[in-house]
Design a protein around this motif. Structure first.
Motif, PDB file in Angstrom:
ATOM      1  N   GLU A 226       0.810  -1.211   0.000  1.00  0.00           N
ATOM      2  CA  GLU A 226       0.000   0.000   0.000  1.00  0.00           C
ATOM      3  C   GLU A 226       0.847   1.266   0.000  1.00  0.00           C
ATOM      4  OE1 GLU A 226      -2.672  -0.079   3.271  1.00  0.00           O
ATOM      5  OE2 GLU A 226      -3.842  -1.736   2.451  1.00  0.00           O
ATOM      6  N   SER A 227       2.106   1.134   0.402  1.00  0.00           N
ATOM      7  CA  SER A 227       2.965   2.311   0.434  1.00  0.00           C
ATOM      8  C   SER A 227       4.361   1.946  -0.053  1.00  0.00           C
ATOM      9  CB  SER A 227       3.025   2.903   1.840  1.00  0.00           C
ATOM     10  OG  SER A 227       3.567   1.975   2.736  1.00  0.00           O
ATOM     11  N   THR A 228       5.073   2.981  -0.474  1.00  0.00           N
ATOM     12  CA  THR A 228       6.426   2.796  -0.986  1.00  0.00           C
ATOM     13  C   THR A 228       7.188   4.103  -0.792  1.00  0.00           C
ATOM     14  OG1 THR A 228       7.719   2.008  -2.885  1.00  0.00           O
ATOM     15  CG2 THR A 228       5.884   3.481  -3.370  1.00  0.00           C
ATOM     16  N   ASP A 229       8.475   4.056  -1.056  1.00  0.00           N
ATOM     17  CA  ASP A 229       9.272   5.283  -0.993  1.00  0.00           C
ATOM     18  C   ASP A 229       9.493   5.800  -2.414  1.00  0.00           C
ATOM     19  OD1 ASP A 229      12.306   4.405  -1.804  1.00  0.00           O
ATOM     20  OD2 ASP A 229      11.232   2.794  -0.758  1.00  0.00           O
TER      21      ASP A 229
ATOM     22  N   ASP B 257      -1.477  13.640  -5.633  1.00  0.00           N
ATOM     23  CA  ASP B 257      -1.926  13.828  -4.248  1.00  0.00           C
ATOM     24  C   ASP B 257      -3.095  14.813  -4.201  1.00  0.00           C
ATOM     25  OD1 ASP B 257      -1.690  13.548  -1.352  1.00  0.00           O
ATOM     26  OD2 ASP B 257      -0.872  15.578  -1.380  1.00  0.00           O
TER      27      ASP B 257
ATOM     28  N   LEU C 287      -3.485   9.419  -4.503  1.00  0.00           N
ATOM     29  CA  LEU C 287      -2.527   8.861  -3.550  1.00  0.00           C
ATOM     30  C   LEU C 287      -2.190   9.924  -2.522  1.00  0.00           C
ATOM     31  CD1 LEU C 287       0.269  10.375  -4.524  1.00  0.00           C
ATOM     32  CD2 LEU C 287       0.345   8.523  -6.156  1.00  0.00           C
ATOM     33  N   ASP C 288      -1.489   9.504  -1.499  1.00  0.00           N
ATOM     34  CA  ASP C 288      -0.970  10.447  -0.500  1.00  0.00           C
ATOM     35  C   ASP C 288       0.542  10.491  -0.654  1.00  0.00           C
ATOM     36  OD1 ASP C 288      -3.340  11.205   0.739  1.00  0.00           O
ATOM     37  OD2 ASP C 288      -3.305   9.472   2.075  1.00  0.00           O
TER      38      ASP C 288
ATOM     39  N   SER D  62       7.468   9.458   1.142  1.00  0.00           N
ATOM     40  CA  SER D  62       6.719   8.211   1.072  1.00  0.00           C
ATOM     41  C   SER D  62       5.422   8.446   0.305  1.00  0.00           C
ATOM     42  CB  SER D  62       6.425   7.679   2.472  1.00  0.00           C
ATOM     43  OG  SER D  62       5.598   8.576   3.178  1.00  0.00           O
TER      44      SER D  62
ATOM     45  N   ARG E 172       1.571   6.659  -0.404  1.00  0.00           N
ATOM     46  CA  ARG E 172       0.568   5.680   0.006  1.00  0.00           C
ATOM     47  C   ARG E 172      -0.537   5.701  -1.037  1.00  0.00           C
ATOM     48  NH1 ARG E 172      -0.722   2.730   4.443  1.00  0.00           N
ATOM     49  NH2 ARG E 172      -2.921   2.310   4.754  1.00  0.00           N
ATOM     50  N   TYR E 173      -0.866   4.529  -1.544  1.00  0.00           N
ATOM     51  CA  TYR E 173      -1.862   4.408  -2.609  1.00  0.00           C
ATOM     52  C   TYR E 173      -3.135   3.788  -2.066  1.00  0.00           C
ATOM     53  CZ  TYR E 173      -3.896   3.238  -7.121  1.00  0.00           C
ATOM     54  OH  TYR E 173      -4.732   3.143  -8.196  1.00  0.00           O
ATOM     55  N   TRP E 174      -4.252   4.423  -2.359  1.00  0.00           N
ATOM     56  CA  TRP E 174      -5.538   3.965  -1.856  1.00  0.00           C
ATOM     57  C   TRP E 174      -6.312   3.153  -2.886  1.00  0.00           C
ATOM     58  CZ3 TRP E 174      -5.815   4.483   3.119  1.00  0.00           C
ATOM     59  CH2 TRP E 174      -5.092   5.508   3.727  1.00  0.00           C
TER      60      TRP E 174
END
Length: 114
Positions: free
Chosen positions: A38-41, A80, A85-86, A93, A95-97
């Motif tokens: 769900e998240s990555t750098d 964003d 995404l955030d 970082s 974060r994908y919803w």
């Protein structure tokens, strides 16, 4: 906080096409939709986007750096703002919803542009 918590809904088609007008934003959406996380750098994402967008595995550090800079300065903030995404600029970082409408059109655009 999820997109729904922020009052975001399914994006309008004009907004989706605007978001997907650049290959880097399409590559971000496609990579995140297909990833098991769900998240990555940003660094990991930049490498994946560079590989997808440049159509080869043997990319250089310069290629990744150029994609990374474009993602941080332009494309991730735009995604964003659209609620796809955030992106946390301080921690770099992402974060994908999940956004089915964006994913569908990104897949289609990817198919017809090859």
């Amino acid at each position: 906080m999820t997109p729904r918590d922020r009052g975001l809904t399914t994006p309008m088609v004009d907004d989706v096409f605007g978001l997907l007008a650049d290959w880097r934003r399409r590559a971000v959406c496609l990579h995140l939709a297909g990833a098991d996380v769900e998240s990555t750098d940003v660094e990991t994402l930049a490498t994946a986007v560079a590989q997808r967008g440049m159509g080869r595995v043997g990319i250089t550090d310069t290629d990744v750096s150029a994609v990374r800079d474009a993602l941080v300065e332009v494309h991730l903030p735009e995604l964003d703002r659209a609620g796809v995404l955030d992106f946390d600029e301080r921690s770099e970082s992402v974060r994908y919803w999940g956004q089915p409408t964006v994913e569908k059109w990104a897949e289609y655009a990817d198919e017809v542009s090859q």
